[in-house]
Design an enzyme around this catalytic site. Structure first.
Site: not given
Length: 670
Positions: A499, A512, A383, A501
């Site tokens: 959360y 992001t 990632h 994004s």
């Protein structure tokens, strides 16, 4: 621009586990775009775009730094539903003190720094740093997966056939991208005007420094493509303290893993052309029938270790004489994992594609395509280098290409006679000493212990979806997020940090921003549905749903425009740290720690290529919630550790969706 709502799961300020790209209001949805300008005349390319791939990159607008007072106002609004009155008063006081003192100075400095770095965004450097400095294992904590839908022609789901077609399409994608012939990533708000041959022929002659404005005039929004070059020949290299990203675009070979054994062979010839599909198929056939047993000490499991531990062991591997073979792994185009297991169901697929057994993976490669014995396919990706925009585009193109124009077919005999796979395919053999063997053994124990704690469960709500919600003038994403708030309240009796994004790819080097779906409106609405059943009329409940939808829509627009609060506060804290400055008490406030301890980490995904996506929770007492809102149903794929009960959570979410749809039908709650 406010309608550009492509979003994806990514990291909280410290840890993440996501990467699933989310298409809201059909943002970047298939119906809004048609990548190919014209079909490629040569099988070397997927298509040949009239507009060069990177045509818009130079003129992309810069990611704005929000005003400090807006950031503090948004931060306090997000804290309100999570705190009692006393806690909120404390946080409010600290925030105001920060805004008029230390924060003001840091903000001015950040703005000045940003003015001097017009080639990038204020978040890009700190964000790379945050990912690469994290010392946790990339498995579960960072790498997500996205699984492919099966090929509609079932006989093409054979492991050998599908592996060959996917690898051939992947090379075609790489060649198309590197030749500048890949259609640029553009979000079309009015495709009838902007997604046309005549517009493309016009815009290609507009200089790169102005091209974005030309697209903007017809309501089209080009997206940042700066991450794309890291898709191929790239690997995250473990280093003590902070890892490094490595790319060597001269590599012509593929890394293949089977039973923990590692093989390499060239899939691009010396002229840069794709090796014939029949040869590639023959090489895979050779690997699939190789009788070599699984190694006692599979090297791949080291990539699942704590990053400092792995960095130390990698140094030992180099010292033991494995430099050349490691270089082959790092510079390979990508990794293909051929698994010997067949999948039982969705849950088994999720576990296998998210983590597997740890031995038949190289988690540090920018991405791996995983293919099981029964032809189930998925991408698992590292990632730090990007947020999933590039990966999802790649996945969509590969799915389209392999299903519409496959290069090998069931029953097409691999060119066995003509090809000497035994000499073309090389199995990597690493020299290991006692210390390395014990490091591998320990890594496998740590891996097994970590994944044994993970539970995944899935739910399908069949009583309605996007169509019905849109008819009711409600945002589908807002309603599903509300169902998570209601579900958690029903199960645990509280509202917690949540959360979601949102991509800021509409800006140069955007990454992001966070949408905070837990709001004063969702809290009030959840209490009305869950705790005060029967106390409100259908009209009152309906009005509350409207309120939630409207506010969530506003938060989403703000985030897509770079107007959230999370990244700004993160960048200010990063700046203070880099100067060795003591942190202001806003950052040491328990409420700041709590809002960044994201118990509900959510990410949504709908794409014609993707069957399901998933990731682990980002905190030990959290849920990792992957979801998709389809025309007439809603699906969730959720993970948890022992601190939470995922099965019960999904029952509570299902009940919440039932209640919401009951109210939308004008019926009272029973």
């Amino acid at each position: 621009m406010a309608s550009l709502l492509l979003s994806m799961h990514c990291v909280s300020s410290l840890r993440s586990s996501g990467g699933l790209v989310h298409f809201r209001t059909a943002a970047l949805g298939a119906e809004r775009r048609n990548y190919s300008s014209k079909k490629a005349s040569s099988s070397e390319y997927l298509h040949q775009s009239v507009v060069p791939s990177m045509h818009y990159q130079k003129s992309l607008p810069r990611l704005p730094i929000p005003k400090l007072e807006d950031t503090i106002r948004r931060y306090l609004a997000a804290q309100r539903p999570l705190l009692n009155d006393d806690q909120f008063r404390t946080t409010e006081k600290l925030s105001q003190d920060f805004q008029s003192g230390v924060g003001k100075q840091l903000h001015e400095e950040l703005v000045a720094q940003d003015k001097n770095n017009k080639h990038t965004s204020y978040i890009s450097g700190p964000w790379f740093d945050m990912y690469l400095s994290a010392r946790d294992s990339v498995v579960l904590n960072f790498n997500p997966f996205m699984s492919f839908n099966p090929d509609p022609k079932t006989e093409y789901n054979d492991q050998l056939v599908r592996a060959t077609n996917m690898v051939c399409s992947a090379v075609r994608f790489m060649k198309t991208l590197r030749a500048g012939l890949l259609e640029p990533e553009v979000f079309h708000l009015n495709p009838a005007k902007s997604d046309t041959d005549s517009f493309k022929k016009f815009i290609r002659w507009v200089p790169s420094s102005l091209s974005w404005y030309g697209a903007y005039m017809v309501n089209a929004y080009p997206l940042d493509m700066s991450q794309y070059f890291r898709l191929f020949n790239s690997t995250r290299i473990p280093k003590r303290g902070r890892d490094e990203l490595f790319t060597d675009d001269k590599g012509k070979h593929l890394l293949v893993m089977r039973k923990g054994n590692m093989y390499v062979f060239d899939i691009v010839d010396r002229d840069g052309n794709l090796v014939t599909p029949a040869e590639i198929q023959s090489h895979f056939k050779y690997i699939l029938s190789d009788p070599t047993p699984a190694p006692a000490f599979p090297l791949g499991v080291l990539t699942s270790e704590n990053r400092d531990v792995w960095a130390g062991l990698r140094e030992k591997l180099l010292a033991a004489g494995n430099a050349e073979d490691l270089r082959m792994v790092d510079s390979a185009l990508f990794c293909l994992c051929l698994d010997d297991e067949s999948m039982r169901d969705h849950i088994h697929i999720s576990h296998n594609m998210l983590h597997g057994d740890g031995c038949n993976r190289w988690y540090d490669k920018s991405f791996s395509i995983i293919l099981t014995k029964d032809g189930q396919a998925a991408i698992n990706f590292e990632h730090s280098w990007g947020d999933g925009v590039a990966v999802l585009r790649f996945q969509n193109e590969i799915f389209k290409d392999t299903t519409e124009q496959p290069l090998v077919h069931p029953g097409s005999a691999a060119a066995a006679a003509a090809v000497d796979s035994a000499s073309a395919v090389r199995r990597l053999q690493f020299k290991l000493d006692r210390e390395l063997e014990s490091g591998i053994k320990k890594a496998k124990e740590n891996f097994d212990s970590a994944v044994s704690k993970l539970t995944i469960d899935a739910m399908e709500f069949k009583k309605g979806g996007k169509e019905q919600l849109k008819k009711s003038k409600l945002s589908p994403d807002a309603i599903v997020q509300l169902a998570f708030q209601m579900g958690f309240l029903r199960q645990y009796g509280e509202t917690v940090a949540t959360y979601e994004s949102c991509s800021t790819a509409a800006f140069k080097h955007g990454r992001t921003e966070t949408i905070r779906p837990a709001t004063k409106y969702t809290k009030q609405c959840s209490h009305a549905f869950v705790c005060q059943g029967g106390q409100h009329s259908v009209e009152q409940l309906r009005a509350m749903l409207n309120e939630c939808s409207k506010y969530h829509g506003q938060l989403t627009k703000e985030a897509a425009m770079g107007q959230g609060f999370d990244r700004h506060l993160f960048a200010l804290r990063y700046l203070a740290n880099s100067k060795g400055q003591a942190l202001h008490s806003l950052y040491t406030d328990p409420a700041y720690a709590a809002i960044n301890h994201n118990i509900l980490s959510t990410s949504t995904l709908t794409s014609p290529a993707v069957n399901l996506g998933g990731f682990a929770p980002v905190v030990p007492d959290g849920f990792g919630v992957g979801y998709g809102v389809h025309d007439d149903w809603i699906g969730c794929n959720v993970s948890s550790y022992p601190a939470r009960n995922v099965h019960e959570f999904l029952q509570c979410v299902h009940k919440s969706l039932e209640d919401i749809f009951t109210v939308l039908e004008g019926k009272p709650l029973s």
